[in-house]
Design an enzyme around this catalytic site. Structure first.
Site, PDB file in Angstrom:
ATOM      1  N   ASP A 132      11.017 -10.138 -16.291  1.00 26.16           N
ATOM      2  CA  ASP A 132      12.275 -10.326 -16.820  1.00 26.16           C
ATOM      3  C   ASP A 132      12.935  -9.729 -18.026  1.00 26.16           C
ATOM      4  O   ASP A 132      14.097  -9.666 -18.368  1.00 26.16           O
ATOM      5  CB  ASP A 132      12.611 -11.650 -16.715  1.00 26.16           C
ATOM      6  CG  ASP A 132      12.207 -12.414 -15.242  1.00 26.16           C
ATOM      7  OD1 ASP A 132      12.246 -11.832 -14.386  1.00 26.16           O
ATOM      8  OD2 ASP A 132      12.106 -13.677 -15.499  1.00 26.16           O
ATOM      9  N   SER A 169       5.516 -20.585 -20.454  1.00 25.31           N
ATOM     10  CA  SER A 169       4.093 -20.526 -20.736  1.00 25.31           C
ATOM     11  C   SER A 169       3.748 -20.510 -22.108  1.00 25.31           C
ATOM     12  O   SER A 169       2.778 -21.386 -22.509  1.00 25.31           O
ATOM     13  CB  SER A 169       3.486 -19.313 -19.941  1.00 25.31           C
ATOM     14  OG  SER A 169       3.903 -19.038 -18.834  1.00 25.31           O
TER      15      SER A 169
HETATM   16  O1  F6P Z   1       9.938 -14.790 -14.010  1.00 24.58           O
HETATM   17  C1  F6P Z   1       9.563 -13.813 -13.199  1.00 24.58           C
HETATM   18  C2  F6P Z   1      10.507 -13.891 -11.957  1.00 24.58           C
HETATM   19  O2  F6P Z   1       9.880 -13.185 -11.066  1.00 24.58           O
HETATM   20  C3  F6P Z   1      11.854 -14.042 -11.790  1.00 24.58           C
HETATM   21  O3  F6P Z   1      12.180 -12.675 -11.970  1.00 24.58           O
HETATM   22  C4  F6P Z   1      12.126 -14.814 -10.448  1.00 24.58           C
HETATM   23  O4  F6P Z   1      13.281 -15.298 -10.771  1.00 24.58           O
HETATM   24  C5  F6P Z   1      11.383 -15.885 -10.506  1.00 24.58           C
HETATM   25  O5  F6P Z   1      10.095 -15.520 -11.171  1.00 24.58           O
HETATM   26  C6  F6P Z   1      10.624 -16.282  -9.062  1.00 24.58           C
HETATM   27  O6  F6P Z   1       9.667 -17.308  -9.180  1.00 24.58           O
HETATM   28  P1  F6P Z   1       8.675 -17.627  -8.056  1.00 24.58           P
HETATM   29  O7  F6P Z   1       7.810 -16.653  -7.774  1.00 24.58           O
HETATM   30  O8  F6P Z   1       8.054 -18.994  -8.460  1.00 24.58           O
HETATM   31  O9  F6P Z   1       9.841 -17.758  -7.023  1.00 24.58           O
END
Ligand code: F6P
Length: 374
Positions: free
Chosen positions: A140, A112
């Site tokens: 993260d 972002s």
């Molecule tokens: O970056 C945040 C996060 O929750 C990560 O920990 C995870 O790998 C990813 O996003 C999951 O993404 P999505 O919700 O698009 O599946």
């Protein structure tokens, strides 16, 4: 007498990428501080995707009054691949200009903030470049030049609460649990939660262990706990999602290895797997994340209004930085205004496992690793 033409004092706020608890606190504070400065605020729905679809609506204090307690983001979020293209960014700039909006507050993680940088690139956009400020938000904790991003504290608390619950049933049944937690390619959440939850073992990508080694690590933890404990022989192993070996395969291989190691076939060690998944990202933000979101937003908006662009509000950067890259905020002694290109460069380094922060984290993780399994 010549009439002075002044640009409208308008900024927009968007949340983008994976949502993080505390984003609403940042939206609220950004709105309140902007309005108090006599500027108008627009909320963008669904991140950059909403921006290119012109999904903007005015935001005022009444709209954000009650959101501080809520998880997720009242503006909605999205991952917008099209924003990698110049034509899409031109469209976004044109929409902002048509609405007389000169500044954009971007609340989100690595991708972002990279979008914000591209949008405000003077070489690409010339005078049409809007001012942008970033607010780090991602569970993260994989953004550099800020010690914490919004959402990390709540996610950690959620994991610890889940581990505490699992530990109860694990103790009752003498079971071994492998608990997979989010964190993308970064082991920060797994490691900090393991310490706070009193886990017996943590598997994280920074260790770069081979599959066999990880299987052996779990087996060793099980054997060590069984050797020293007559009662409560449960084992809690936290595994970061960034570890490439799938959790299902890890469990299967641990079961096989335990049998081969001469386990009692009548009473085999029972292993179970829990993948916490998106549970980790949801829920009401902790008090700390509400404050962090509010404080970073306060600093970010004031920086933008004072004319800064291509910067991010940061919470206590983890090392001394030259003033060309980071300046302590005059509005909050714990916050800094850091150069956004420098943030993204340092983040790339961190994710590649290079540089001072990556080395420091790896060293501390290894120290923790050694004491957790005693
Ligand atoms: O970056 C945040 C996060 O929750 C990560 O920990 C995870 O790998 C990813 O996003 C999951 O993404 P999505 O919700 O698009 O599946």
């Amino acid at each position: 007498m010549s009439a002075e033409i002044t640009a409208p004092k308008r900024l927009a706020i968007l949340t983008s990428g994976g949502d993080a608890p505390g984003m609403n606190a940042a939206i609220r504070a950004a709105t309140l501080v902007t309005c108090a400065a006599g500027w108008e605020v627009f909320g963008v729905r669904q991140g950059y995707q909403g921006l290119i679809e012109d999904k903007l609506e005015p935001l005022g204090p009444r709209d954000v009054q009650r959101i501080v307690r809520e998880g997720g983001t009242m503006l909605g979020s999205a991952r917008c691949k099209a924003f990698h293209e110049r034509a899409t960014r031109d469209r976004a700039r044109a929409i902002l200009a048509a609405r007389g909006i000169s500044g954009l507050v971007v609340i989100g993680g690595n991708g972002s903030l990279a979008g914000a940088l591209a949008l405000s690139d003077p070489e690409e956009a010339g005078d049409a470049a809007p001012r942008v400020v970033g607010i780090p938000a991602s569970i993260d904790n994989d953004l550099a030049l800020t010690s914490l991003s919004i959402g990390v504290d709540t996610a950690m608390n959620t994991i610890v609460e889940a581990c505490d619950k699992i530990a109860d049933t694990a103790s009752a049944h003498d079971r071994t649990f492998i608990i997979e937690v989010m964190g993308r390619d970064c082991g920060y959440l797994a490691m900090t939660s393991a310490v706070a939850a009193g886990a017996d073992l943590v598997l994280y990508p920074e260790a770069e262990r081979g599959d066999d080694e990880m299987v052996q690590d779990v087996v060793r933890a099980v054997e060590a706990v069984r050797k020293r404990a007559v009662r409560d022989r449960r084992v809690i192993a936290i595994k970061s999602e960034g570890v490439r070996l799938s959790t299902t395969e890890l469990k299967q291989r641990v079961d096989e290895a335990l049998m081969r190691a001469g386990g009692d076939p009548e009473h085999p060690v029972e292993t179970r797997v829990t993948v916490l998944g998106h549970v980790v990202r949801g829920g009401r933000p902790s008090a700390f994340d509400r404050l962090l979101g509010s404080r970073l937003a306060n600093v970010a908006v004031r920086a933008l209004i004072s004319g800064r662009t291509r910067v991010m509000a940061a919470w206590l950067p983890p090392s001394e930085l030259p003033t060309a890259i980071a300046t302590r905020s005059s509005d909050d002694p714990y916050c800094f205004v850091v150069d956004l290109p420098a943030v993204l460069r340092a983040t790339e380094e961190l994710l590649e496992g290079e540089g001072a922060l990556a080395n420091w984290r790896k060293a501390v993780f290894m120290q923790l690793d050694a004491v957790l399994s005693l």
